[in-house]
Motif scaffolding. Structure first.
Motif, short mmCIF file in Angstrom:
data_model
loop_
_atom_site.label_atom_id
_atom_site.label_comp_id
_atom_site.label_asym_id
_atom_site.label_seq_id
_atom_site.Cartn_x
_atom_site.Cartn_y
_atom_site.Cartn_z
N ILE A 286 0.90 -1.30 0.01
CA ILE A 286 0.01 0.02 0.01
C ILE A 286 0.95 1.17 0.01
O ILE A 286 1.66 1.43 0.92
N THR B 147 -2.93 0.07 5.62
CA THR B 147 -2.26 -1.14 5.78
C THR B 147 -2.26 -2.05 7.11
O THR B 147 -2.50 -3.27 7.15
N VAL C 275 1.74 -7.96 4.37
CA VAL C 275 1.26 -6.50 3.62
C VAL C 275 2.28 -5.37 4.40
O VAL C 275 2.45 -5.49 5.62
N SER D 247 3.73 -1.07 3.93
CA SER D 247 3.40 0.24 3.09
C SER D 247 4.72 0.72 2.61
O SER D 247 5.88 0.72 3.41
N THR E 293 2.72 -1.03 11.69
CA THR E 293 2.41 -1.79 10.47
C THR E 293 3.61 -2.56 10.32
O THR E 293 3.95 -3.05 9.39
N THR F 186 7.74 0.66 7.74
CA THR F 186 7.51 1.14 6.27
C THR F 186 8.85 1.65 5.74
O THR F 186 9.78 2.25 6.30
#
Ligand SMILES: Cc1ncc(C[n+]2csc(CCOP(=O)(O)OP(=O)(O)O)c2C)c(N)n1
Ligand SMILES: [Mg+2]
Length: 812
Positions: free
Chosen positions: A95, A177, A192, A194, A223, A226
């Protein structure tokens, strides 16, 4: 620390020895930066695409802004390298969020949006096919699933739509995310991830960057790392000391947030590729943020219409002399014998042909489809042509059994050997008594709404400062064992077998970042109730950008529905200018319904159609039961709209602010208007004044009316859903009291609150047949006085006006 001529690394502020060793080894081991001929050719091909894409746009639309990449063409191979490497390490969903610079190029060459779809965005004559007012092409989002050619694995790429406000999309990307990780059970961020792109000035200057980084260390917000890429065109190419930096270096931000930063000269594509590989590996090894700083220059002005020589003549004379990176790298590879000149030229003409063919096809496009630019589709939620599956809303009521069961869990400790604080035992006991008496207060009503939705498979996430306990110590969704450190229990997660999970999380002390994050979270799925609660309603204004740029116009700009709920504690309680007002006037001023046009009240499903057409729903409930219904309605509606709720403070404990189970049983629903139901309603012909109000002032008004013995003469009707405005129900109310004067009463100052919104709409409702008077505080600059006594005097004055039947005589 400089490792080779073109790479610099900063990590000395990272205090983890293993991480420092890892970085050293990546850059100090001799010969690490070796690439095969195959890899070099791929890199060249990617540079060809990146460079020729901008040239193509320039040729076809020389007078259009596109915020081209010229000077940092390596961005495309850089991103593709990060994605290839991450895909190799198991990531299957990336993402992304990015600003204007190079966005079209990223859409075309990284996300692989069809070129004709991009090109037809330049055709101003095409009509938009979707609802909404649309947005400029360099803001739209995108979602695409494809095979990664390097790893041969499926990968989904999504680019989140963003406003012009630089960096505002950062927390939104993170929230989305987090949601995608949550819904696929990816607890470590292995599938997943970002990627966030930044301009150098925005990265260093916008506080939201810091707020977003800061979230990555909190369990319910992380998350798991990143990869940040900075397109740093400020400091890279200058021989002129007068071009010294005008904003802090990106390093300053990364240092504050404990992320390593790799600076790399963007004129050396192989160094860029190496650094990007290391960054992706860092993320998959440590699951922490990392920054790649692409030090480059900008060949054109800010956009293609700008003349940079006006203000930076010497620097741009140097820049004009600079050979484009593609040319330099091609020459290098030819000299190394990796490619020959005809092969290189063939690669260029191949891509130019692809562009030309797509351009020809784009001419056949008859209409623009903004829907093609959605960043997260909700499969199954709409019909195939994007419509709601129905235009009705089922009853939001619940059976007595369900209410009792939730009430019992809410007033108990559902695990063994768990000692709670004595004060909390008393609170739970009081809750238990409420349940026995078949009543709810505010906290229990919220429990009922959440608990029942969890049963129906709806994930609920409540986020904000101190939400677990509740700012006003009324909620207590997380119990803490008084004898075992950090042992907690969330009774809401012990309600039903196979229930959906409940997430309640105290956020960092941020509004802009956290609200953006929750908005992003709410994007991922329509089957979740995502709520953000402000500590006090007025604090929402530090997140104003998320409200103004995303929540209010999001659907109109990006065809993107969002069901986020904002809980904003509001009410004039003598606590001073702050902590009093959630600024209802601002939310109401941004509602898209027309104050001067009476809608067709006879239309079937009038109330649902109104909701469907609005940009957001604004409510102020006066009873816990209605609060319960509106939370449940939010999910039972066949579409999603943001919901703004002004929530109470003192009413949380007000003995009259209770609802009976009967108001929550099957067949009951959210009441947009609560009509007068006392003696005044029995003999409406005798009523002299019909007072309209919303929220807490209702309780002051009824107390005063009783004290003055005016229950026959004055009717009080509550507007619970302010927007969309309940024209239909209010017309009935007015018609019921033919001899009554109409007045709007509010505790907020006249230039604030609801008055400016309600008055013209009430006048429209009655075809302007009567005046609508005002009983409330005078206009003021501050939301409330700092003096308790003045507060009470003002309150008494407004009550005096509300019940003085001669008050408006002199005006008529
Ligand atoms: C919050 C915000 N403030 C101001 C602007 C206006 N603005 C647009 S681009 C820009 C310069 C951005 O510089 P940088 O981040 O270095 O990106 P570049 O254009 O150099 O790639 C500014 C100030 C904006 N879009 N957003
Ligand atoms: Mg810049």
């Amino acid at each position: 620390m400089a490792y080779c001529q073109h790479i610099g690394v900063e990590f000395m502020f990272i205090n983890d020895l293993e991480q420092c060793q890892w970085i050293r080894q990546k850059f100090e081991t001799p010969g690490v930066m070796q690439f095969t001929n195959e890899e070099k050719r791929t890199l060249l091909a990617r540079l060809v695409r990146s460079t020729r894409f901008e040239e193509f746009l320039q040729r076809k639309w020389s007078s259009e802004k596109r915020f081209g990449l010229e000077g940092c063409e390596v961005l495309i191979p850089a991103l593709k390298t990060i994605i290839d490497k991450s895909s190799e390490n198991g990531v299957d969903y990336v993402i992304m969020g990015m600003p204007h610079r190079g966005r079209l190029n990223v859409l075309a060459n990284v996300i692989r949006k069809e070129l004709e779809q991009i090109f037809c965005q330049f055709d101003s004559k095409l009509e938009a096919a979707d609802e909404g007012s649309g947005d400029v092409k360099y803001h739209l989002g995108m979602y695409h699933r494809r095979i990664n050619r390097v790893t041969d694995r499926n990968i989904t790429l999504s680019l989140v739509a963003n406003p012009s406000h630089l960096e505002a999309a950062d927390p939104v990307v993170m929230g989305k995310t987090k949601a995608e990780q949550f819904y696929c059970g990816d607890t470590e961020g292995k599938k997943v991830m970002s990627i966030l792109l930044h301009g150098d000035a925005a990265f260093a200057g916008q506080g939201i960057v810091y707020e977003t980084f800061h979230l990555s260390d909190l369990p319910s917000y992380t998350t798991h790392g990143t990869v940040h890429v900075v397109v740093n065109n400020q400091i890279g190419f200058t021989t002129d000391p007068r071009m010294a930096r005008s904003s802090p270096y990106p390093t300053d931000v990364a240092r504050v947030v404990n992320a390593p930063i790799f600076h790399v000269n963007s004129d050396d594509p192989e160094a860029v590729m190496y650094v990007c590989k290391v960054a992706a590996e860092w993320r998959s090894t440590f699951h922490k943020d990392v920054v790649v700083d692409l030090v480059c220059y900008r060949r054109n002005g800010h956009n293609e219409m700008d003349e940079p020589m006006f203000t930076q003549p010497l620097m741009y004379k140097q820049i004009r002399k600079q050979k484009p990176v593609l040319q330099k790298y091609a020459e290098l590879l030819v000299s190394q014998g990796v490619v020959n000149q005809p092969e290189y030229e063939e690669e260029i003409s191949k891509y130019d042909k692809i562009c030309e063919e797509a351009f020809a096809r784009s001419k056949d496009e008859k209409i623009l489809h903004i829907k093609h630019w959605l960043d997260s589709p909700w499969p199954g939620f709409f019909t195939l042509d994007g419509q709601p599956r129905s235009m009705t809303c089922p009853s939001t009521g619940l059976t007595e059994d369900i209410l009792t069961h939730i009430g019992n869990v809410a007033s108990s400790v559902p695990v063994e050997d768990f000692t709670i604080h004595g004060g909390l035992s008393r609170i739970l006991k009081t809750r238990g008594e409420l349940v026995k008496n078949r009543t709810v207060d505010w906290a229990l009503a919220e429990y009922m709404a959440f608990g029942s939705l969890l049963k129906e498979g709806i994930h609920i996430r409540l986020s904000g400062q101190d939400v677990e306990r509740g700012t006003f110590s009324h909620r207590h969704h997380v119990l803490h064992d008084q004898n075992v450190d950090k042992r907690t229990c969330i009774p809401m997660n012990h309600l039903w077998p196979n229930q959906a999970p409940y997430t309640v999380c105290n956020s960092s002390l941020s509004e802009y970042g956290v609200l953006g994050f929750e908005l992003g979270f709410a994007m991922a799925s329509p089957n979740a109730l995502v709520l953000w609660e402000a500590q006090f309603g007025d604090f929402h204004n530090t997140a104003q950008c998320i409200i103004d740029q995303f929540i209010c116009p999001g659907q109109a700009k990006w065809v993107r529905q969002n069901g986020i709920v904002l809980l904003l504690p509001h009410g004039m309680e003598g606590m001073g200018p702050e902590h009093s007002s959630a600024r209802p006037e601002r939310f109401l001023q941004m509602c898209n319904d027309d104050p001067d046009v009476l809608p067709d009240l006879k239309e079937a499903n009038f109330d649902i159609n109104q909701l469907y057409d609005c940009n957001w729903v604004v409510v102020n409930c006066s009873t816990p039961g209605n609060f319960f219904h509106v939370l449940r309605r939010q999910i039972l509606l066949p579409f999603r709209k943001p919901l703004i709720i002004f929530t109470p403070k003192s009413l949380l404990r007000h003995p009259e602010a209770r609802s009976n189970f009967d108001e929550m049983l099957p067949g009951t629903h959210f009441q947009r208007v609560i009509p007068e139901d006392g003696p005044a309603a029995q003999n409406p012909g005798n009523v002299k004044r019909l007072l309209f109000c919303t929220g807490k002032v209702y309780y002051d008004l009824t107390r005063e009316r009783k004290a003055r013995d005016m229950v026959e003469q004055v009717a009080i009707t509550r507007i619970e859903q302010l927007s969309p405005f309940p024209f239909d129900l209010l017309l009935q109310e007015v018609q019921k009291y033919p001899n009554a004067e109409l007045a709007w009463c509010q505790e907020e100052h006249k230039n604030q609150g609801y008055y400016d919104y309600v008055k013209p709409r009430l006048r429209t409702t009655i075809s302007r047949a009567k005046p609508v008077w005002y009983a409330g505080r005078d206009p003021a600059a501050a939301p409330a006085t700092g003096n308790k006594k003045t507060h009470l005097t003002e309150l008494q004055r407004l009550l005096d006006t509300a019940f003085d039947l001669d008050a408006f005589k002199n005006f008529s």
